[in-house]
Design a protein around this motif. Structure first.
Motif: not given
Ligand code: UTP
Length: 408
Positions: A102-104, A333-335, A386-388
């Protein structure tokens, strides 16, 4: 399950609201919803009301890692042991690719992400390229088990088939699906993602061995004589897989699991730290690492909790088999969970709006009797996406790939 039985189960867990649109569904839709209700484990959802208690830990003490100089001194011997094991078919690899990334924020599975700049270079391709080094070195193919989830399985398989497995031998590639768990709001009420479907999320990467077994792949593991499984994350494009030196070190030290670790770049770096917990190997997540533990020193005066895990573990199969019935702790886990709003419209939230319920592979370390933390150079083996942008991102991984001579 009949409607009456479903109502009874839902009432027991305070989830009757999921039948709100039941009357609007066609018979097939109604049946699908009832069977999803039957399959869903709702007993875990109440735990979100006491999340803090779940995080209680035992006594944490240091666990020394095998550091680079010791590895260099023994490299020949470790590598030869590792190559022997791979050549004899005793090593398999397990790619954990069931996550949502989701982070990507890409619509496709993470493995399909193109990190190339002037050419196409997919994450999966980077991993296969790294595996091919070992295939050439050992002169043998080794089995690759790929865990997907119901959300990305078909797309992942289709992609790999289209790309002809990037040159890997398809006879040695096996896909299996992990289990799903319901996703809820902050009160533990299950969201709906469609009028006839509960919102679900993959149940974390800790269920991989059970899911492999449920898919009948443990039989293949046995038949092929695989004694070690190298489990790794999809998003570290630099990591070595079935790394002969790492395999050999874990075998020679007679440990039940080897864990690749990197020296932390700051005391508060966001990586799980390898340690002992009540005398057994364990990992403390960065958010559980107290200031006291960050400041602690070992007898040489170095930080005592200085090695972070990179989600690359080599498990002894016989030790895993003893765990099949053991329960792993639950992580809540918060999502951001896509769900129907009050008016029955699908919303994709920009901010977290509830919880998903997961088991994590890092908790399996605590169930092993012995663990070898094995240091790798972070600039050579740790480029997670993990991220852009920013830390652990497409940008930082591209820079590291180039630093290691990979053309983009
Ligand atoms: P992450 O913790 O980075 O989660 O997974 P993620 O779902 O990929 O990404 P975010 O948090 O939504 O941005 C670490 C590894 O574990 C796998 C992932 O595919 C990745 O290789 N994983 C995670 C699973 O296989 N199943 C899961 O349920 C969760």
């Amino acid at each position: 399950m009949t409607l009456a039985e479903a109502k009874q189960k839902l009432a027991q867990y305070g989830q009757e609201h999921v039948l709100k649109y039941y009357g609007e569904l066609d018979p097939a839709g109604q049946e699908a919803l009832l069977s999803q209700i039957a399959e869903t484990d709702m007993s875990i959802l109440a735990s979100c009301k006491h999340r803090e208690e779940l995080a209680q830990r035992g006594e944490i003490t240091p666990l020394a890692a095998m550091e680079l100089d010791e590895i260099r001194d023994n490299q020949k011997s470790f590598t030869s042991t590792g190559i022997g094991a791979i050549h004899d078919g005793k090593v398999g690899a397990v790619l954990l690719a069931g996550g949502m990334g989701t982070r990507l924020g890409s619509d496709n599975p993470k493995c399909m992400y193109n990190v190339g700049i002037n050419r196409e270079l997919y994450i999966f391709e980077c991993l296969v390229n790294n595996m091919m080094d070992v295939v050439r070195q050992s002169g043998s193919w080794f089995h690759l088990f790929v865990m997907t989830s119901e959300k990305n399985n078909d797309t992942t398989i289709q992609f790999m088939q289209e790309k002809k497995f990037f040159g890997y031998n398809p006879e040695f590639v096996h896909f299996f699906k992990q289990e799903m768990a319901a996703a809820t709001d902050y009160e533990g009420r299950i969201y709906l993602e469609e009028k006839g479907r509960l919102a679900t999320s993959p149940n974390g990467n800790g269920g991989w061995f059970i899911s492999m077994k449920n898919a009948g792949l443990l039989e293949l593991v046995k038949k092929e004589g695989i004694e070690w499984l190298n489990v790794f994350a999809v998003d570290n494009v630099l990591q070595r897989i079935a790394d002969p030196c790492f395999v050999g070190a874990t075998i020679q030290r007679n440990c039940d699991v080897g864990a690749k670790v990197v020296r932390k770049n700051a005391p508060d770096e966001k990586v799980g730290v390898i340690c002992l917990e009540d005398g057994r190997p364990s990992i403390v997540e960065y958010y559980d690492l107290t200031q006291e533990l960050m400041d602690a020193k070992d007898e040489k005066g170095n930080p005592a909790y200085n090695f972070g895990v990179i989600l690359n573990y080599l498990f002894r199969v016989s030790a895993l088999e003893q765990l099949l019935d053991g329960n792993l702790p639950l992580h809540i886990v918060e999502k951001k969970i896509p769900c129907l709003d009050e008016n029955g419209e699908l919303v994709k939230p920009q901010e977290p709006n509830g919880y998903k319920y997961e088991n994590l592979v890092l908790d399996m370390i605590h169930q092993m009797d012995s663990c070898l933390p094995y240091e790798v150079e972070r600039n050579r083996e740790f480029a997670p996406i993990k991220n852009k942008t920013g830390i652990d991102s497409v940008e930082s991984a591209r820079a590291l790939l180039q630093e290691n001579g990979v053309e983009l």
